[in-house]
Design an enzyme around this catalytic site. Sequence first.
Site, mmCIF file in Angstrom:
data_model
loop_
_atom_site.group_PDB
_atom_site.id
_atom_site.type_symbol
_atom_site.label_atom_id
_atom_site.label_comp_id
_atom_site.label_asym_id
_atom_site.label_seq_id
_atom_site.Cartn_x
_atom_site.Cartn_y
_atom_site.Cartn_z
ATOM 1 N N GLU A 199 41.311 44.548 28.356
ATOM 2 C CA GLU A 199 40.353 43.617 28.941
ATOM 3 C C GLU A 199 39.136 44.401 29.342
ATOM 4 O O GLU A 199 39.248 45.548 29.767
ATOM 5 C CB GLU A 199 40.941 43.037 30.241
ATOM 6 C CG GLU A 199 41.449 41.652 30.154
ATOM 7 C CD GLU A 199 42.100 41.215 31.464
ATOM 8 O OE1 GLU A 199 41.650 41.651 32.538
ATOM 9 O OE2 GLU A 199 43.061 40.453 31.388
ATOM 10 N N ARG A 237 55.033 31.172 40.805
ATOM 11 C CA ARG A 237 55.978 31.313 41.920
ATOM 12 C C ARG A 237 55.241 31.208 43.239
ATOM 13 O O ARG A 237 54.025 31.111 43.274
ATOM 14 C CB ARG A 237 56.626 32.695 41.843
ATOM 15 C CG ARG A 237 55.553 33.775 41.833
ATOM 16 C CD ARG A 237 56.103 35.158 41.983
ATOM 17 N NE ARG A 237 55.137 36.160 41.619
ATOM 18 C CZ ARG A 237 54.211 36.656 42.414
ATOM 19 N NH1 ARG A 237 54.104 36.200 43.647
ATOM 20 N NH2 ARG A 237 53.378 37.576 42.004
ATOM 21 N N LYS A 241 50.523 37.729 29.824
ATOM 22 C CA LYS A 241 49.105 37.597 30.180
ATOM 23 C C LYS A 241 48.273 37.219 28.950
ATOM 24 O O LYS A 241 47.260 36.532 29.073
ATOM 25 C CB LYS A 241 48.593 38.899 30.799
ATOM 26 C CG LYS A 241 49.166 39.190 32.188
ATOM 27 C CD LYS A 241 48.584 40.470 32.754
ATOM 28 C CE LYS A 241 49.401 41.056 33.868
ATOM 29 N NZ LYS A 241 49.067 40.594 35.199
HETATM 30 P P1 ADP Z 1 49.260 41.756 38.395
HETATM 31 O O1 ADP Z 1 50.074 40.936 37.449
HETATM 32 O O2 ADP Z 1 49.843 43.102 38.617
HETATM 33 O O3 ADP Z 1 48.924 41.005 39.660
HETATM 34 P P2 ADP Z 1 46.519 41.237 37.591
HETATM 35 O O4 ADP Z 1 46.141 41.011 36.178
HETATM 36 O O5 ADP Z 1 46.579 40.049 38.470
HETATM 37 O O6 ADP Z 1 47.890 42.030 37.626
HETATM 38 O O7 ADP Z 1 45.508 42.296 38.239
HETATM 39 C C1 ADP Z 1 45.776 42.892 39.493
HETATM 40 C C2 ADP Z 1 44.490 43.497 40.057
HETATM 41 O O8 ADP Z 1 43.932 44.463 39.157
HETATM 42 C C3 ADP Z 1 43.361 42.497 40.290
HETATM 43 O O9 ADP Z 1 43.468 41.845 41.530
HETATM 44 C C4 ADP Z 1 42.133 43.394 40.204
HETATM 45 O O10 ADP Z 1 41.937 44.085 41.407
HETATM 46 C C5 ADP Z 1 42.523 44.381 39.132
HETATM 47 N N1 ADP Z 1 42.058 43.930 37.795
HETATM 48 C C6 ADP Z 1 42.811 43.347 36.846
HETATM 49 N N2 ADP Z 1 42.101 43.070 35.731
HETATM 50 C C7 ADP Z 1 40.845 43.492 35.969
HETATM 51 C C8 ADP Z 1 39.616 43.506 35.207
HETATM 52 N N3 ADP Z 1 39.560 43.026 33.961
HETATM 53 N N4 ADP Z 1 38.506 44.026 35.795
HETATM 54 C C9 ADP Z 1 38.554 44.519 37.053
HETATM 55 N N5 ADP Z 1 39.666 44.539 37.815
HETATM 56 C C10 ADP Z 1 40.812 44.048 37.299
HETATM 57 MG MG MG Z 2 47.898 39.245 39.745
#
Ligand code: ADP
Ligand code: MG
Length: 480
Positions: free
Chosen positions: A202, A294, A115
């Site tokens: 983040e 994917r 990421k």
């Molecule tokens: P994964 O790889 O598990 O899908 P993501 O980075 O896509 O992880 O984040 C999954 C979920 O977590 C997002 O859909 C959101 O609901 C929450 N999330 C992730 N990062 C943030 C953020 N910076 N602020 C608020 N919610 C977040």
């Molecule tokens: Mg995700």
Amino acid sequence: MKKKILVANRGEIAIRLIRAIQELDYEAIAVYETPDRHSRHLRAADEAVWIGDGPRKDYLDVEKIIGTALRSGAVAIHPGYGFLAENPDLARACENAGLIFIGPPCDVIENLGSKVMARQIMAEAGIAMVPGTQNLSAGDKGLKEALTFADQYGYPIMLKATSGGGGRGIRRIENAAELQEQYPIARSEAKAAFNDDSVYLEKVVLKPRHVEVQILADKSGNTVHLGTRDCSIQRRNQKLVEIAPAFQIGHELQEEICQTAVKAAKAAGYFNAGTVEFLLDSDDKYYFMEVNTRLQVEHTVTEMITGIDIVRSQINLAMGQDLDFTQDDVKIRGHAIEMRINAEDPQNNFMPEGGKTISVYRSPGGYGVRLDGFCYQGFTIPEAYDSLLVKLTVFGWSWKETVDRLRRCLTNYVITGPKTTIPFYLNLVEDEDFQKGVFDTSYLETHEHLFHYQEDNSEVNKLARLIAEIHYRGENRYAK
Ligand code: ADP
Ligand code: MG
Ligand code: ADP
């Protein structure tokens, strides 16, 4: 002789892939671990190869999958989602073995799998994202870096595993004491889950919507988007309900987000199908989150509104064909909603119901209804894998028509044995906010009443189930 494609996955997605493979006139080779020996994906394939006792060991064994593909004469491997789908080692091993990997190139998977690296690539391309750190240093130094970042940007912050996925490895941290406590735990959990203890921070977007864009790209550099999906309705940062196109977002903003996704895909040198995920805040500002390299579980909603078979496209692209349509040919019409019918108890924190046997299974059908499942009456849900039983995807020309159809399908759906998410969804389709399209990622926490329902344990209902069980018992072809 037909060419063969090996499906390195299980459950509903294995069946989804097998269908596309057979439609393209290839033969499909399934693989399975022992707990999956009664799975329908074995019967759907032209050939099924047992790869070991598992669980979740042999499906993850790159050498074994490659060996099986070579021995059975496959020309390509489709990894589906989960398991090896985002493991660059499988893509690389395919290349070395002269097999076609149905997905992006290994270096793209590798770059976007981190990421932090993905954020760097997108930052260089000028794509907006929330402030965040690089990978935190090891030990106390990393904790100090984290505390400094949090002081600068304020709490809450997200502590994320750099190699995380599937909603795992994400922690929302409210204050410094919590950060001190959670930091070492996050590191060791990331190590255990993803074999990489890197974590980063983040800034939190408050009450965001999760909006993502489906991308298709060919080797000649043509990249198109298939519109947006809203995946805000989640539990534990994992999606439950997905909607296409994202509802209640103006046309201009949709278009802008989609163009940004295309730019992101190009910046990463993307090829094949992928998804660019964003968070959208209440001021209509959107921030890059990650790229999933994917096929996604929720690709069905995009197929419903575009008419494009994404898996068929993935295979054709991997075989070296260029896209046979342009962005202008992609027409988005109507609305689609997918509900993940999981063997879980929503009233008990969505606890998985694995190990239970489906005693009665009756699925709905009709206009605008699509089911992607793998279970059947008499099937015992293996405990070792995820709890997704079937995806109910519904299309309608208007939002109201789609929600009405969904309600009808959920009412007609009968699954007894394990508890499922169906009664929860029946409440969801009646919810005023859902009907108006007002939701963000905090939806479940703010709508407690969704969890209020009772199992129908009346004598009449029990008797009806019993009769159905007795009636159908003889029809299960896969009983032990
Ligand atoms: P994964 O790889 O598990 O899908 P993501 O980075 O896509 O992880 O984040 C999954 C979920 O977590 C997002 O859909 C959101 O609901 C929450 N999330 C992730 N990062 C943030 C953020 N910076 N602020 C608020 N919610 C977040
Ligand atoms: Mg995700
Ligand atoms: P689809 O087959 O379209 O993926 P479902 O998983 O809901 O959708 O299956 C449709 C119906 O057919 C279900 O009622 C399911 O139990 C039944 N069914 C399909 N294949 C089998 C099978 N091999 N054994 C028993 N029942 C089956």
